[in-house]
Design an enzyme around this catalytic site. Structure first.
Site, mmCIF file in Angstrom:
data_model
loop_
_atom_site.group_PDB
_atom_site.id
_atom_site.type_symbol
_atom_site.label_atom_id
_atom_site.label_comp_id
_atom_site.label_asym_id
_atom_site.label_seq_id
_atom_site.Cartn_x
_atom_site.Cartn_y
_atom_site.Cartn_z
ATOM 1 N N ARG A 14 0.834 -1.198 0.000
ATOM 2 C CA ARG A 14 0.000 0.000 0.000
ATOM 3 C C ARG A 14 0.875 1.257 0.000
ATOM 4 N NH1 ARG A 14 -3.614 -1.421 5.175
ATOM 5 N NH2 ARG A 14 -1.637 -2.467 5.699
ATOM 6 N N LYS A 56 1.932 1.877 7.393
ATOM 7 C CA LYS A 56 2.256 1.062 8.562
ATOM 8 C C LYS A 56 3.265 1.765 9.453
ATOM 9 C CE LYS A 56 0.902 -2.379 9.462
ATOM 10 N NZ LYS A 56 -0.282 -2.650 10.317
ATOM 11 N N TYR A 112 -0.747 4.384 10.615
ATOM 12 C CA TYR A 112 -1.144 3.379 11.593
ATOM 13 C C TYR A 112 0.064 3.099 12.492
ATOM 14 C CZ TYR A 112 -5.401 2.213 9.001
ATOM 15 O OH TYR A 112 -6.633 2.268 8.393
ATOM 16 N N HIS A 139 -0.427 1.328 16.110
ATOM 17 C CA HIS A 139 -0.691 0.147 16.945
ATOM 18 C C HIS A 139 0.375 -0.008 18.031
ATOM 19 C CE1 HIS A 139 -3.914 -1.101 14.257
ATOM 20 N NE2 HIS A 139 -3.101 -0.960 13.229
ATOM 21 N N GLU A 149 -5.470 4.746 13.765
ATOM 22 C CA GLU A 149 -6.434 3.849 14.400
ATOM 23 C C GLU A 149 -7.072 4.391 15.672
ATOM 24 O OE1 GLU A 149 -2.486 2.772 16.317
ATOM 25 O OE2 GLU A 149 -3.187 3.287 14.302
ATOM 26 N N ASP A 191 -2.863 -6.972 14.849
ATOM 27 C CA ASP A 191 -2.151 -5.700 14.971
ATOM 28 C C ASP A 191 -2.138 -5.191 16.407
ATOM 29 O OD1 ASP A 191 -1.119 -5.037 12.435
ATOM 30 O OD2 ASP A 191 -3.111 -4.518 11.714
#
Length: 372
Positions: A15, A75, A96, A98, A120, A272
């Site tokens: 991505r 990510k 993101y 996490h 997120e 995740d």
């Protein structure tokens, strides 16, 4: 503002954080967009597509990070990127993260001393998660497909067709969690003609699910007993549990897996956030599964990365309005005027400003208000 789009280097991640349409919007608003060469190739977006919409192509990732005031990724930074976090002291990272499941990444961001905003944990007043929802929808719809593949004998499973055929019963699919990902998983599994059960502790949510499916999916109030009974009867178990910003609870124990059907498949969308199965460990698209007792575990940590064209556009559609606000106003003014975006701020100037991350990683918590 200068916005940088580096190429993702996490294993099997194709991505990219911005589409050409996004580049057109940002450059049209007077900002400069730097895209690392080849960043969009995995999502079927060429460098020429970016150039045609106002972006500048940069050959080296180090230069993208060093020049950018706002870095947009998909990510969290991996080990090979962490040295770039300190490229400049006034940088905002928007991606993101996490962090609750990654003390190492948290530590790297704290040491870098910049601002890290997590997709997120951006949360609207109705508790919906606008930047997590698109990827939850993708992962949810993928989960029954991955489960169905690995339920077949070549995939390591018991050799069962998820939807059955006339005269042979379909597979039993259990979805744990009736949130966005769980609802998407149940929809896809039901569409494949599986026998679907969905469990959640929120009875109001289960009522909504029952109405949505017009009774075609069985809704069950989740408890230790009902979860155990459902799993023991399951061919596929999909873990779709989310506690915003925090580690997922471990709901399926090793002992329970040991008593499940041989060749059953467990798909953990929650990986995740640490996963909701006791034996979950992150895998990749190249090596997606491992065995626990006689069951197959599929725990790919970036499931939407398998369909990067779809995922990139779905994600970028959601993140672009926030990126425009960050670029227009700077992060402080942007979060002061947008409570949802303020929820996304996880790290500021070496301090963890999001409570669940601080608790999960054992890091001191500093209220965001002290920086505003």
């Amino acid at each position: 503002m200068i916005i940088g789009i580096p190429k993702e280097i996490k294993k099997d991640e194709n991505r990219v954080a911005l589409t050409p349409a996004g580049a057109r919007e940002l450059t049209g608003a007077g900002h400069k967009v730097l895209v690392e060469r080849g960043a969009g190739v995995g999502s079927s977006i060429s460098d020429d597509d970016y150039i045609a919409n106002g972006a500048t192509i940069v050959d080296e990732a180090d230069d993208v990070w060093a020049q950018s005031e706002l870095v947009m990724k998909v990510k969290e930074p991996v080990a090979d990127e962490c040295h770039r976090l300190s490229a400049r002291t006034d940088q905002v990272l928007f991606t993101y993260l996490h962090l609750a499941a990654s003390p190492e990444c948290t530590d790297a961001l704290v040491k870098a001393g910049n601002v890290a905003i997590a997709y997120e944990t951006v949360r609207l007043p109705d508790n919906s998660l606008p930047l997590l929802t698109p990827m939850s929808e993708v992962a949810g719809r993928m989960a029954p497909l991955m489960g169905a593949h690995h339920l077949m004998r070549p995939g390591g499973g018991r050799g069962t067709l998820i939807g059955g055929v006339p005269g042979v019963h379909p597979s039993n699919v259990v979805v744990i969690g009736a949130g966005v990902a769980g609802l998407a998983a149940a929809s896809m599994a039901a569409g494949l003609h599986a026998n679907v059960k969905i469990l959640d502790r929120n009875l109001d949510r289960l009522r909504q699910v029952d109405i949505h499916f017009d009774g075609r999916v069985q809704t069950i109030a989740s408890s230790t007993l009902t979860l155990e009974e459902a799993c023991l009867d399951a061919d596929i178990v999909i873990g779709a549990v989310l506690v915003v910003g925090a580690k997922a609870p471990k709901l399926v124990s090793n002992d329970l897996v040991s008593r499940m059907r041989a060749g059953s498949v467990l798909v953990d969308i929650s990986v995740d956030q640490g996963g909701c199965f006791e034996d979950t460990r992150a895998t990749t698209h190249s090596e997606p599964t491992f065995r626990v007792h006689n069951s197959v575990f599929y725990c790919v940590a970036n499931m939407p990365g398998a369909v990067p064209h779809t995922s990139t556009y779905a994600l970028a559609n959601a993140t672009l309005p926030y990126a425009l606000e960050l670029a227009r106003h700077g992060w402080r003014e942007a979060v002061l005027h947008d409570d949802a975006l303020a929820e996304g701020v996880n790290v500021v100037d070496g301090a963890v400003t999001y409570g669940p991350v601080a608790e999960a990683t054992g890091t001191p918590f500093t209220p965001l208000s002290s920086f505003l």
